[in-house]
Motif scaffolding. Structure first.
Motif, mmCIF file in Angstrom:
data_model
loop_
_atom_site.group_PDB
_atom_site.id
_atom_site.type_symbol
_atom_site.label_atom_id
_atom_site.label_comp_id
_atom_site.label_asym_id
_atom_site.label_seq_id
_atom_site.Cartn_x
_atom_site.Cartn_y
_atom_site.Cartn_z
ATOM 1 N N LEU A 289 49.028 37.124 34.076
ATOM 2 C CA LEU A 289 50.276 37.881 34.003
ATOM 3 C C LEU A 289 51.358 37.106 33.276
ATOM 4 O O LEU A 289 52.060 37.651 32.411
ATOM 5 N N GLU A 290 51.490 35.838 33.625
ATOM 6 C CA GLU A 290 52.530 35.032 32.998
ATOM 7 C C GLU A 290 52.254 34.801 31.512
ATOM 8 O O GLU A 290 53.171 34.542 30.746
ATOM 9 N N ALA A 291 50.985 34.918 31.145
ATOM 10 C CA ALA A 291 50.628 34.780 29.725
ATOM 11 C C ALA A 291 50.721 36.118 28.991
ATOM 12 O O ALA A 291 50.433 36.182 27.791
ATOM 13 N N GLY A 292 51.102 37.174 29.709
ATOM 14 C CA GLY A 292 51.249 38.479 29.083
ATOM 15 C C GLY A 292 49.975 39.296 29.000
ATOM 16 O O GLY A 292 49.955 40.348 28.350
ATOM 17 N N LEU A 293 48.909 38.829 29.635
ATOM 18 C CA LEU A 293 47.623 39.544 29.610
ATOM 19 C C LEU A 293 47.558 40.487 30.807
ATOM 20 O O LEU A 293 46.824 40.269 31.774
ATOM 21 N N VAL A 294 48.339 41.561 30.744
ATOM 22 C CA VAL A 294 48.522 42.439 31.897
ATOM 23 C C VAL A 294 47.222 43.121 32.314
ATOM 24 O O VAL A 294 46.869 43.143 33.499
#
Length: 515
Positions: A289-294
């Motif tokens: 999530l924090e890496a934007g890989l939702v």
């Protein structure tokens, strides 16, 4: 960081029978296998009192005293909230009245006090137990006392206490307690030195001990040492437990290294004993999530749901999942998990905190208000953190009247607003240009904020600076002096800092410096 969603899994070590080091190590590994470990911070990274931890519990949900005598003694001790007050007169009077007191009663009360962070009182009772009642201490008792000494008096006093422990009583548990003290204090070199000693003694044979050092390396950013320690574990055929997997995942989350997260998760998935645990998948999802890989995060969260067991603390899983789904913007999943949680468990305050904060993250104020109304009639303890969630959100949305209405309502029900309540209100007043009212609210916040280091609370500083600026522009030196005096009296600023605030108001300094 998630708000109020996580706690420790491990039961207090003093619950264990009096075991020899070898048996204790096996018991510790079994606990790791079936329960895993979580940290004191909400996203599960770090290590919290693994050898001598105590669970944070809500007042209504906490463990009740074991017998009538223990309950009555605890009722005398419990109302004494001042940490500087002595427990000795209370205990002496109890005995003087002809009441029995035994070790089991005292250790249970120590446990309860620790669960409420009343460390000073817990330590006093521990000392009274051996000095006044001459009760022989076990390794578990010594470990608990080490933890308390470290919390109250610092790491040097804990070391001194350890050095006074007879050699024959320095078991794995006692060494582990000191190692945990070093980890909590982030004393890397001392922890490494003690770990070497434990290796020499044959105590560094299980994942429990290694997890403490792994967590310390992760917290202090020593990722190379962390990976070297993992290699050492592999060479010694010491398996990672679920807590160790979480430590690694959070380290790589901090580094935004999703390829490493993939590697750790792949390794965990092949580990049927320790790896397939909901906390492992949840931590991996957090990293994604924090890496934007939702999408990848959501898929991983759904895997996590498959591994929620019937453990009595699985409420932590539901609470964490709700907050993560909210971060991913998945309102339907938040509602779905809440429905399962409500059906399977009795939801306490922490559950409501997780659900309401998740709804507010999704800006679903209407649903959050409905859940808040539900909470009010549930008969749970009136926890100020729950109304504060709505008050904070209302203030962010410039809904001042709604925020004030909630504050008035909770006061009418006997709930005392805390420093954050008044800070949110002061901030909202400032946004509306009602600076004098902001000053009054800020004064109330300062009266409650006896334990806040304002130099580390950015928003607090911003509101404080705005209030001081207003008083300066108004030329209200008298009220500014009263304001700063309150700041110093409550222990939130040193005399030097207070003087700088006053110099700012009188024009001697261009800016209210806190440093």
């Amino acid at each position: 960081m998630l708000n109020g969603t996580c706690g420790a899994f491990l039961n207090d070590v003093e619950d264990f029978p009096r075991l020899n080091p070898k048996t204790l190590l096996a018991a510790s590994m079994a606990i790791a296998r079936f329960r895993g470990f979580l940290s004191k911070v909400d996203d599960f990274h770090g290590v919290r009192n693994i050898f001598s931890c105590s669970l944070k519990t809500e007042f209504r949900g906490r463990r009740q005293p074991r017998d009538e005598a223990t309950r009555l003694l605890f009722e005398r001790i419990s109302p004494i909230g001042d940490p500087t007050a002595s427990m000795v007169p209370v205990l002496d009077q109890w005995v003087k009245e002809g009441n029995e007191v035994n070790k089991s009663q005292l250790t249970n009360i120590i446990k309860d006090l620790r669960s409420f962070k009343r460390y000073s009182h817990a330590l006093q009772i521990s000392m009274w137990m051996s000095e006044k009642r001459y009760i022989e201490l076990t390794s578990s008792d010594i470990s608990v006392r080490l933890d308390l000494v470290s919390k109250i008096h610092g790491i040097e006093e804990a070391e001194s206490h350890f050095n006074n422990v007879p050699v024959h009583q320095r078991s794995l548990e006692v060494y582990g307690a000191l190692l945990n003290c070093y980890a909590n204090a982030k004393c890397v070199e001392k922890a490494e030195g003690l770990m070497d000693k434990m290796r020499d003694l044959g105590f560094a044979r299980g994942s429990l001990v290694y997890s403490v050092l792994l967590g310390l390396y992760q917290q202090t950013g020593n990722y190379g040492k962390m990976e070297n320690l993992v290699e050492e574990m592999e060479e010694k055929r010491i398996r990672l437990n679920s807590h160790a997997y979480c430590i690694l995942l959070n380290a790589y989350r901090t580094k935004s290294d999703t390829s490493k997260i993939d590697e750790v998760l792949k390794k965990a998935e092949s580990d049927d004993v320790y790896g397939k645990h909901w906390s492992v998948y949840s931590n991996a999802a957090h990293g994604y999530l924090e890496a934007g890989l939702v999408d990848k995060a959501v898929t991983t969260l759904r895997y996590a749901e498959e591994f929620i067991t019937g453990d009595r603390r699985n409420h932590l899983a539901y609470e964490f999942l709700m907050t993560q789904y909210a971060k991913a913007g998945k309102r339907d999943d938040v509602l779905r998990v809440w429905k399962i949680y409500n059906k399977k468990k009795r939801v306490l305050n922490k559950g409501y905190i997780s659900f309401i904060s998740s709804l507010l993250r999704l800006d679903d104020i209407e649903s959050a208000e409905q859940v808040f109304d539900e909470w009010k009639v549930k008969g749970l303890s009136l926890d100020i953190r729950i109304p504060n969630l709505l008050i904070k959100h209302y203030c962010k949305k410039d809904l001042l009247e709604k925020a004030k209405a909630v504050i008035e309502e909770i006061i009418s029900k006997g709930v005392k607003p805390n420093e954050q309540t008044w800070l949110y209100l002061a901030s909202c007043y400032l946004e509306e240009g009602r600076s004098q009212e902001a000053v009054e609210a800020m004064k109330k916040s300062l009266r409650e904020a006896t334990s806040i280091d304002i130099s580390e609370w950015t928003h607090y500083n911003d509101v404080l600076e705005a209030c001081l600026k207003f008083l300066k522009e108004e030329g209200n030196i008298k009220e500014a002096e009263e304001f700063v005096q309150l700041l110093e009296q409550q222990g939130n600023a040193s005399p030097v800092v207070s003087q700088r605030f006053l110099q700012y108001v009188t024009g001697e300094n261009p800016k209210p410096e806190e440093q």
